[in-house]
Design an enzyme around this catalytic site. Structure first.
Site, PDB file in Angstrom:
ATOM      1  N   THR A  33    -101.910  74.454   7.930  1.00 14.35           N
ATOM      2  CA  THR A  33    -102.255  75.773   7.407  1.00 14.35           C
ATOM      3  C   THR A  33    -101.204  76.766   7.899  1.00 14.35           C
ATOM      4  O   THR A  33    -101.084  77.003   9.103  1.00 14.35           O
ATOM      5  CB  THR A  33    -103.659  76.176   7.903  1.00 14.35           C
ATOM      6  N   GLU A  66    -114.072  68.445   9.999  1.00 15.30           N
ATOM      7  CA  GLU A  66    -114.207  67.453  11.059  1.00 15.30           C
ATOM      8  C   GLU A  66    -115.587  66.829  10.941  1.00 15.30           C
ATOM      9  O   GLU A  66    -116.565  67.501  10.637  1.00 15.30           O
ATOM     10  CB  GLU A  66    -114.032  68.099  12.432  1.00 15.30           C
ATOM     11  N   LYS A 121    -105.978  78.441   0.648  1.00 18.93           N
ATOM     12  CA  LYS A 121    -106.498  77.861   1.885  1.00 18.93           C
ATOM     13  C   LYS A 121    -107.127  78.935   2.780  1.00 18.93           C
ATOM     14  O   LYS A 121    -108.262  78.814   3.250  1.00 18.93           O
ATOM     15  CB  LYS A 121    -105.355  77.143   2.615  1.00 18.93           C
ATOM     16  N   ASN A 146    -111.308  79.467   3.663  1.00 17.22           N
ATOM     17  CA  ASN A 146    -111.894  79.456   5.011  1.00 17.22           C
ATOM     18  C   ASN A 146    -112.496  80.814   5.364  1.00 17.22           C
ATOM     19  O   ASN A 146    -113.579  80.893   5.961  1.00 17.22           O
ATOM     20  CB  ASN A 146    -110.839  79.057   6.048  1.00 17.22           C
ATOM     21  N   CYS A 167    -110.448  75.786  13.155  1.00 11.73           N
ATOM     22  CA  CYS A 167    -110.001  76.344  11.870  1.00 11.73           C
ATOM     23  C   CYS A 167    -110.513  77.751  11.595  1.00 11.73           C
ATOM     24  O   CYS A 167    -109.726  78.682  11.478  1.00 11.73           O
ATOM     25  CB  CYS A 167    -110.430  75.410  10.748  1.00 11.73           C
TER      26      CYS A 167
HETATM   27  C1  UGA Z   1    -113.467  73.968   8.111  1.00 13.23           C
HETATM   28  C2  UGA Z   1    -113.662  73.976   6.591  1.00 13.23           C
HETATM   29  O1  UGA Z   1    -115.037  73.713   6.277  1.00 13.23           O
HETATM   30  C3  UGA Z   1    -112.778  72.925   5.905  1.00 13.23           C
HETATM   31  O2  UGA Z   1    -112.906  73.015   4.515  1.00 13.23           O
HETATM   32  C4  UGA Z   1    -111.335  73.186   6.318  1.00 13.23           C
HETATM   33  O3  UGA Z   1    -110.459  72.222   5.769  1.00 13.23           O
HETATM   34  C5  UGA Z   1    -111.212  73.150   7.811  1.00 13.23           C
HETATM   35  O4  UGA Z   1    -112.078  74.151   8.385  1.00 13.23           O
HETATM   36  C6  UGA Z   1    -109.774  73.432   8.171  1.00 13.23           C
HETATM   37  O5  UGA Z   1    -109.282  74.533   7.871  1.00 13.23           O
HETATM   38  O6  UGA Z   1    -109.065  72.518   8.624  1.00 13.23           O
HETATM   39  P1  UGA Z   1    -114.415  72.494  10.146  1.00 13.23           P
HETATM   40  O7  UGA Z   1    -113.796  73.532  11.046  1.00 13.23           O
HETATM   41  O8  UGA Z   1    -114.184  71.065  10.450  1.00 13.23           O
HETATM   42  O9  UGA Z   1    -113.933  72.717   8.610  1.00 13.23           O
HETATM   43  O10 UGA Z   1    -115.980  72.708  10.221  1.00 13.23           O
HETATM   44  P2  UGA Z   1    -117.148  73.304   9.328  1.00 13.23           P
HETATM   45  O11 UGA Z   1    -118.077  72.221   8.948  1.00 13.23           O
HETATM   46  O12 UGA Z   1    -116.625  74.130   8.232  1.00 13.23           O
HETATM   47  O13 UGA Z   1    -117.889  74.230  10.400  1.00 13.23           O
HETATM   48  C7  UGA Z   1    -117.210  75.288  11.063  1.00 13.23           C
HETATM   49  C8  UGA Z   1    -118.155  76.046  11.961  1.00 13.23           C
HETATM   50  O14 UGA Z   1    -119.092  76.781  11.176  1.00 13.23           O
HETATM   51  C9  UGA Z   1    -119.001  75.173  12.897  1.00 13.23           C
HETATM   52  O15 UGA Z   1    -119.035  75.769  14.176  1.00 13.23           O
HETATM   53  C10 UGA Z   1    -120.379  75.170  12.269  1.00 13.23           C
HETATM   54  O16 UGA Z   1    -121.399  74.990  13.210  1.00 13.23           O
HETATM   55  C11 UGA Z   1    -120.406  76.556  11.670  1.00 13.23           C
HETATM   56  N1  UGA Z   1    -121.349  76.681  10.535  1.00 13.23           N
HETATM   57  C12 UGA Z   1    -121.134  76.005   9.383  1.00 13.23           C
HETATM   58  C13 UGA Z   1    -122.450  77.533  10.649  1.00 13.23           C
HETATM   59  O17 UGA Z   1    -122.660  78.181  11.688  1.00 13.23           O
HETATM   60  N2  UGA Z   1    -123.296  77.650   9.583  1.00 13.23           N
HETATM   61  C14 UGA Z   1    -123.099  76.985   8.415  1.00 13.23           C
HETATM   62  O18 UGA Z   1    -123.907  77.166   7.489  1.00 13.23           O
HETATM   63  C15 UGA Z   1    -121.995  76.128   8.312  1.00 13.23           C
END
Ligand code: UGA
Length: 430
Positions: free
Chosen positions: A124, A156, A205, A209, A261
Site C-alpha cells: 500500500t 489477516e 486501496k 480501508n 492496516c
Molecule cells: C483490512 C481490510 O479488511 C482488508 O481488506 C485490507 O486488505 C487489509 O486491511 C490491508 O490493508 O492489508 P485486516 O487489517 O486484516 O484487513 O482486518 P479486518 O478484518 O479488516 O479488521 C480490522 C480491525 O477492525 C480489527 O481490529 C477488527 O476487530 C476491527 N473490526 C472489524 C471491528 O471493530 N468491527 C467490525 O465490524 C469489523
C-alpha cells in the site's frame, strides 16, 4: 519445466508477500520468493512458516514444487518478467507511509537488462508513488521496466480465501500490454477486474480501508449513544444492515479497530490529503473515535470496581482480531497500558499471540489458558473474539474469580447465559 522468464517474482516475503506467492503458485505459476532476511528464507526452505494464517502451511506444502526461496534480487530478475513488490510500508513519525524499503528495492534493481519487466506494486503506497517510481526507473535507465499498481484487499485470518475469491481485482497501469499481462495472472478468477490508471488504483486501496474504518467508528459512536439511551447496538446494526445500501459488514461495535492496516492507512490518507492542502475532517474524527473507544473499557471497569489500583484484570485475547498472531496496533496494548497506568495487575491469555506478546505488552502476566488468566481476578475483559471464548467455562470461572464481572469488548458472548451463571455482564452498546 518453466521457460526462463515464465516465473512470477515476489519481493518481500512478509504477510502479504507470502500469501500472494502461495496463491499465485496455487493458480499454477512458478513463483520466486525473495526476501533480504536470510534466516526467514532458510526457514521457509525448511518448510517453517513465519506467520500464523489458517490454511497457509497446507497450501505452501501443496505447491512447494512451484515455489523457490532466495535472498538475491538478480535471481528474481533473471527468471521473472513480472515481479511484485510486497514490502511493509509502516507509518513514519508524521503519519506518512515509510517508503524507504520500497525505494531501496527499486534502487537495487539490476541495470543493463535488455529484457522487458513489469514491476507490480502490491504494497500500500501513497497516491502518486507509482509515478515517482516510474521517474526513478527512468533515471536509473531502467525504462524497460513497466509499472503496474495492483493493491491487495486481504484480511489477516482469511487471506487465502480473500485472494482466491476476491470481490474485485484492481489493476492500474500506463502501458496497456503490461496491464493485460498482470490481469492474465488472475484469469482463473470470477471477480470483476477493474482496469484504470495508476493514481486511481492507489486511491481505491486507501479509500476502501478508510471507508471500512469509518463504518467501524460510526457504529462505535452509535453504540456509545445506545448505552446512554438503553438501545441495543447489535440489533441496531442488524436493522441497518438489511438496507442493501448500507450492508451488514463492518458494523460490529467493539473496543476499536487495530492491526497493521486500518490505523496506518487511515492516518496515511489523512496525511496524503493534508500534504496536498486538503483537511480531511471526517478521517480525523474516525481516528479520534477509535482511540477513545479503546479507553472506554477502563471507565466501565471503574464503574463497577471503583479504583483499579491493586485490582486484577484478566484480558482474554491480545491479537488485534481472531485467527492471527498479529499484535500491531491491537486494542489490547492500549488497554493493558491504561490498566497498568491505573495501578491494576493485568493478566492475559491468547490462543496464538502469546509468544509475541511478551514484547508487545510489557508488565502483563501472560497465562497459558483461560482459567489461569482469570484466577483471582476482579474482572474479565474479552478483547478478541476467538472462537474458543464462545464457550467459556463460566461455572469454574465463578469459583476462582474474586469479583464476577465480565466486560465483553466484542459483543461476542450471550449476555443472558453470562448473567445466568452469576456474572455482571457489560457489552459495548447493548
Ligand atoms: C483490512 C481490510 O479488511 C482488508 O481488506 C485490507 O486488505 C487489509 O486491511 C490491508 O490493508 O492489508 P485486516 O487489517 O486484516 O484487513 O482486518 P479486518 O478484518 O479488516 O479488521 C480490522 C480491525 O477492525 C480489527 O481490529 C477488527 O476487530 C476491527 N473490526 C472489524 C471491528 O471493530 N468491527 C467490525 O465490524 C469489523
Amino acid at each position: 519445466m518453466t521457460s526462463k522468464m515464465d516465473s512470477v517474482g515476489i519481493i518481500g516475503i512478509g504477510y502479504v508477500g507470502l500469501v500472494t506467492a502461495t496463491c499465485l503458485a496455487e493458480l499454477g505459476n512458478h513463483v520466486v520468493c525473495m526476501d533480504i532476511d536470510a534466516e526467514k528464507i532458510a526457514n521457509l526452505q525448511q518448510g517453517q512458516i513465519p506467520i500464523y494464517e489458517p490454511g497457509l502451511p497446507e497450501l505452501i506444502q501443496k505447491n512447494r514444487e512451484r515455489m523457490t526461496f532466495t535472498t538475491t534480487l538478480p535471481e528474481v530478475f533473471s527468471q521473472c518478467e513480472i515481479f511484485f513488490i510486497a514490502i511493509d510500508t509502516p507509518p513514519t513519525f508524521t503519519g506518512d507511509a515509510d517508503l524507504r524499503s520500497v525505494f531501496a528495492v527499486v534502487s537495487a534493481l539490476p541495470g543493463l537488462s535488455n529484457s522487458h519487466h513489469i514491476l507490480v506494486m502490491k504494497s500500500t503506497v501513497p497516491v502518486g508513488t507509482g509515478l515517482k517510481i516510474i521517474t526513478k526507473l527512468a533515471r536509473q535507465k531502467l525504462d524497460k521496466i513497466d509499472y503496474v499498481s495492483n493493491p491487495e484487499f486481504l484480511r489477516e485470518g482469511s487471506a487465502i480465501g480473500d485472494f482466491l475469491n476476491p470481490d474485485r481485482i484492481v489493476i492500474g497501469f500506463r502501458d496497456q500490454e503490461s496491464g493485460e499481462k498482470v490481469a492474465a495472472l488472475y484469469r482463473k478468477m470470477k471477480a470483476p477486474i477493474l482496469k484504470t490508471n495508476i493514481p486511481t488504483a492507489e486511491m481505491i486501496k486507501y479509500a476502501s480501508n478508510a471507508f471500512l474504518a469509518t463504518k467501524i467508528s460510526f457504529i462505535n459512536e452509535i453504540a456509545n449513544v445506545c448505552e446512554e439511551i438503553g438501545a441495543d447496538v447489535t440489533v441496531v446494526a442488524k436493522g441497518m444492515g438489511y438496507d442493501q445500501r448500507i450492508g451488514r459488514h463492518f458494523l460490529n461495535a467493539g473496543i476499536g479497530f487495530g492491526g497493521s492496516c486500518f490505523p496506518k492507512d487511515v492516518t496515511a490518507l489523512k496525511q496524503i490529503a493534508g500534504n496536498s492542502g486538503y483537511h480531511f475532517q471526517l478521517l480525523t474524527a474516525v481516528i479520534e473515535v477509535n482511540e477513545l473507544q479503546k479507553r472506554r473499557v477502563v471507565n466501565k471497569l471503574k464503574k463497577h470496581l471503583g479504583s483499579l489500583s491493586d485490582k486484577t484484570i484478566a484480558l482474554l485475547g491480545l491479537a488485534f482480531k481472531p485467527n492471527t498472531n498479529d499484535l500491531r496496533e491491537a486494542s489490547s496494548i492500549v488497554l493493558a497500558s491504561r490498566l497498568l497506568g491505573d495501578g491494576a495487575y493485568v493478566k492475559a491469555y491468547d490462543p496464538v499471540a502469546l509468544p509475541d506478546a511478551a514484547r508487545a505488552v510489557r508488565g502483563v502476566l501472560l497465562c497459558d489458558d483461560v482459567l489461569s488468566a482469570v484466577e483471582g481476578s476482579d474482572a474479565v475483559v474479552l478483547v478478541t473474539e476467538w472462537e474458543e471464548f464462545a464457550d467459556l467455562p463460566l461455572e469454574k470461572m465463578k469459583q476462582i474469580m474474586r469479583h464476577h464481572l465480565i466486560i465483553d469488548g466484542r459483543n461476542f458472548l450471550d449476555p443472558e447465559k453470562v448473567r445466568a451463571a452469576g456474572f455482571t455482564y457489560e457489552g459495548i452498546g447493548r
